[in-house]
Design an enzyme around this catalytic site. Structure first.
Site, mmCIF file in Angstrom:
data_model
loop_
_atom_site.group_PDB
_atom_site.id
_atom_site.type_symbol
_atom_site.label_atom_id
_atom_site.label_comp_id
_atom_site.label_asym_id
_atom_site.label_seq_id
_atom_site.Cartn_x
_atom_site.Cartn_y
_atom_site.Cartn_z
ATOM 1 N N TYR A 1 31.271 34.009 36.881
ATOM 2 C CA TYR A 1 31.752 34.016 38.266
ATOM 3 C C TYR A 1 32.461 35.333 38.544
ATOM 4 O O TYR A 1 33.344 35.755 37.794
ATOM 5 C CB TYR A 1 32.700 32.831 38.463
ATOM 6 C CG TYR A 1 33.267 32.658 39.865
ATOM 7 C CD1 TYR A 1 32.669 33.227 40.981
ATOM 8 C CD2 TYR A 1 34.406 31.890 40.071
ATOM 9 C CE1 TYR A 1 33.181 33.053 42.248
ATOM 10 C CE2 TYR A 1 34.934 31.695 41.344
ATOM 11 C CZ TYR A 1 34.317 32.280 42.418
ATOM 12 O OH TYR A 1 34.838 32.109 43.674
ATOM 13 N N CYS A 2 32.070 35.988 39.650
ATOM 14 C CA CYS A 2 32.717 37.233 40.089
ATOM 15 C C CYS A 2 32.614 38.278 38.975
ATOM 16 O O CYS A 2 31.530 38.535 38.460
ATOM 17 C CB CYS A 2 34.162 36.945 40.495
ATOM 18 S SG CYS A 2 35.032 38.339 41.252
ATOM 19 N N LEU A 3 33.724 38.868 38.573
ATOM 20 C CA LEU A 3 33.701 39.887 37.524
ATOM 21 C C LEU A 3 33.253 39.297 36.195
ATOM 22 O O LEU A 3 32.681 39.994 35.363
ATOM 23 C CB LEU A 3 35.083 40.523 37.393
ATOM 24 C CG LEU A 3 35.206 41.753 36.499
ATOM 25 C CD1 LEU A 3 34.172 42.799 36.869
ATOM 26 C CD2 LEU A 3 36.608 42.339 36.591
#
Length: 618
Positions: A354-356
């Site tokens: 998720y995300c980074l």
């Protein structure tokens, strides 16, 4: 606490050449950073001796850090250069200046005509439907429609004045437009008592108690801020405690390192998918964004759907983590956790980032396939995660060489980037909603925003180690090394085109952190089977989109392995929206890519109950 046991060789090998030079420069300042054997930084004399540039570099960094501390990490040089670029090119664009003069004259004429009317329901340059500032009917009555229409005309004029100026660098043009919008949003008539009819009506109907209540809210927030809080008592993390109100899915901490904990969740079904799921959240956020309350917990949903679920809970670093780099998060975090999951459960794993955390997962997947270890991954799911950073959206406004120099100096002095400093940048991106509208509602109308689990999680900020964040911003964000094949793991570059595992990629329509058009670019960088899903919502709310959530829909299409590229507009045109949450669609995809079921197994060991220890570090 000691830094993680990584050698300087390991750390330097994870970086491309220009980042290795950055690390070499920093090693002159931080004695804890060593150089690669056989290499010495430029200007270094002798072996192991003091660096003659030490005092000069430290003095420069200290000066940069002092300026950055005063400006909240923003670079005044970057802002000045942007306005100078815009102003000088505007000065040699007489055609554009004539156009703007005509627009100003027309707006003045319309304003004079409008001021004579007692009621104007809709101005020529009407507000956007999603803008709630002027939605109330009271804004159509004189004199408030004069304030509203005048403001909207000025806003429209500035949009023209900061768009498509010949010769202006695109980054500078976008930065000037963004800053002009921030200034205008701060001056909007909705922010002031004398020009806001909704505030005046509330004060009249309440006998002035709305102002008293608002003043009490302001004092409470000021007191909270002075005590080290977020300045918003109604959303303080203490009102939504992990393990009590949120993050309550039953499980155990089954492994812990200095950098992270690995949580395993107890099965709730007699049979589970053969391959477990490992979730890699971003260290910019606490992991429990994916395990809020039971009804909106993605982790609980997966457990109840019949999966063995693991997640990483990252540690909230302090100053002692200043030299922990991005490679540590890869080797001692993601890959170490993956090895633990494979040892405990199965040889192949569905891995979710998720995300980074998704960006890190893409790096790990490319390295594993490069090294002949790709069979460790059954599938790869990326949630709102960028792998190409050439179109990062408005977040890119804060990233250029000057801005990174200021931010790097600020982190050098602190040893980390504080969560409140990072939150301030995100708030600027949506200042109209997150700052000015909230302040008007809470302080002028006396209405507290209704606290919820997502707001509380958002207030539970984390810090970012100096070295890691510098490497991330420089290598990935500024120079786009991952997409362009320059990012190195173990001394050799990794290529996303090496990834063979089926991929499920989720973008969100209103994402200002990972714009979906940027997320979509993974189609250009890989040739594997790739299912792309575009869902309603933003970076967080679009992912936390449980079944039954109102006004949710998504588009989804699959590109078969080696199939020709389909552009973003073609994807939108050819893919019909489907009402509802995207979670069941992903669940079906995971089932299609799993090799049957096995009996669910209780967790017979563990260090302590979930949510563990690291989630409480603030």
């Amino acid at each position: 606490m000691a830094t993680l046991p990584l050698t300087a060789d390991d750390q330097l090998q994870s970086l491309p050449e220009h980042t290795a030079r950055l690390t070499t420069r920093s090693s002159a300042i931080h004695a804890s950073r060593s150089n690669t054997p056989g290499q010495a930084p430029a200007g270094c004399h002798g072996e192991g001796g003091s660096h003659p540039l030490l005092s000069r570099d430290a003095l420069d960094l200290a000066a940069h850090a002092g300026v950055a501390a005063l400006t909240g990490g923003l670079s005044p040089t970057s802002v000045a250069l942007a306005f100078l670029d815009w102003a000088l090119h505007m000065a040699v664009a007489p055609g554009r200046m004539l156009e703007l003069s005509g627009e100003a004259l027309l707006a003045s004429t319309e304003a004079a005509q409008g001021a004579m009317r007692t009621s104007v329901a809709r101005p020529k340059h009407g507000h956007a439907p999603e803008d709630p500032r002027f939605a109330d009917d009271a804004w159509a009555v004189w004199p408030f429609h004069v304030y509203r229409d005048g403001f909207l005309r000025i806003q429209h004029w500035w949009e023209i004045a900061t768009t498509a100026i010949p010769g202006v660098e695109q980054h500078h043009e976008e930065l000037v437009r963004f800053l002009a919008r921030q200034w205008l949003d701060a001056c909007a008539p909705s922010n002031f008592i004398a020009t806001n009819p909704v505030v005046q009506r509330a004060a009249w109907s309440s006998g002035g108690t709305s102002f008293v209540t608002g003043a009490m809210h302001w004092l409470a927030d000021l007191r909270d801020l002075m005590q080290g809080g977020s300045g918003g008592q109604h959303a303080r993390p203490s009102t939504w405690l992990p393990g009590k109100h949120v993050a309550i899915t039953p499980g155990k901490v089954v492994w812990r390192s200095e950098l992270c904990e690995l949580l395993q969740y107890a099965p709730t079904t007699s049979m589970v998918a053969k391959e477990p799921i490992l979730i890699v959240p971003s260290w910019i956020m606490k992991y429990y964004i994916l395990d809020l309350q039971p009804h909106d917990s993605l982790i609980r949903y997966l457990v109840d759907a019949g999966y063995t679920v693991y997640t990483i809970s990252w540690r909230n670093p302090g100053e002692s983590f200043r030299d922990v780099g991005l490679d540590a998060y890869l080797q001692e975090g993601l890959l170490a956790a993956l090895a633990q999951v494979r040892e405990r459960d199965a040889q192949r794993v569905h891995v979710v980032g998720y995300c980074l955390g998704g960006t890190l997962l893409a790096i790990a997947a490319a390295a594993l396939f490069r090294d002949g270890r790709g069979d460790e991954l059954k599938t790869m799911t990326l949630l709102a995660a960028q792998t190409d950073f050439t179109e990062p959206g408005e977040l890119g406004l804060f990233i250029d060489a000057s801005e990174l120099a200021a931010l790097d100096a600020l982190m050098w002095r602190q040893g980390y980037l504080d969560g409140s400093q990072m939150s301030a940048a995100f708030q600027l991106l949506k200042a109209r909603d997150l700052v000015w509208s909230r302040l008007m509602s809470e302080y002028l109308l006396g209405r507290r925003s209704q606290a919820n689990d997502l707001m509380a999680w958002n207030a539970d900020t984390t810090r970012l180690p100096y070295r890691m964040h510098s490497e991330y911003l420089t290598c990935l964000f500024l120079n786009n090394d991952l997409a362009e094949g320059r990012y190195c793991v173990g001394g050799r570059p990794v290529a996303l085109s090496d990834i063979e595992a089926p991929a499920f990629v989720v973008g969100t329509e209103r994402d200002h952190v990972s714009p979906w058009r940027s997320v979509y670019k993974l189609h250009l960088l890989t040739h594997n089977e790739l299912t792309f899903l575009l869902t309603a919502g933003g970076h967080n709310a679009g992912i936390v989109s449980q079944p039954g959530h109102p006004e949710r829909y998504y588009r989804c299409a699959t590109r078969a392995a080696a199939e020709p590229y389909r552009g973003r507009q073609e994807f939108l045109s050819a893919t019909e929206p489907v009402d509802g949450s995207w979670w069941p669609r992903w669940n079906a995809w995971l089932r299609d890519h799993s090799d049957g079921e096995v009996a669910g197994r209780a967790i017979v060991d563990g260090l302590e109950d979930a949510p563990g220890t690291y989630v409480f570090e603030r």
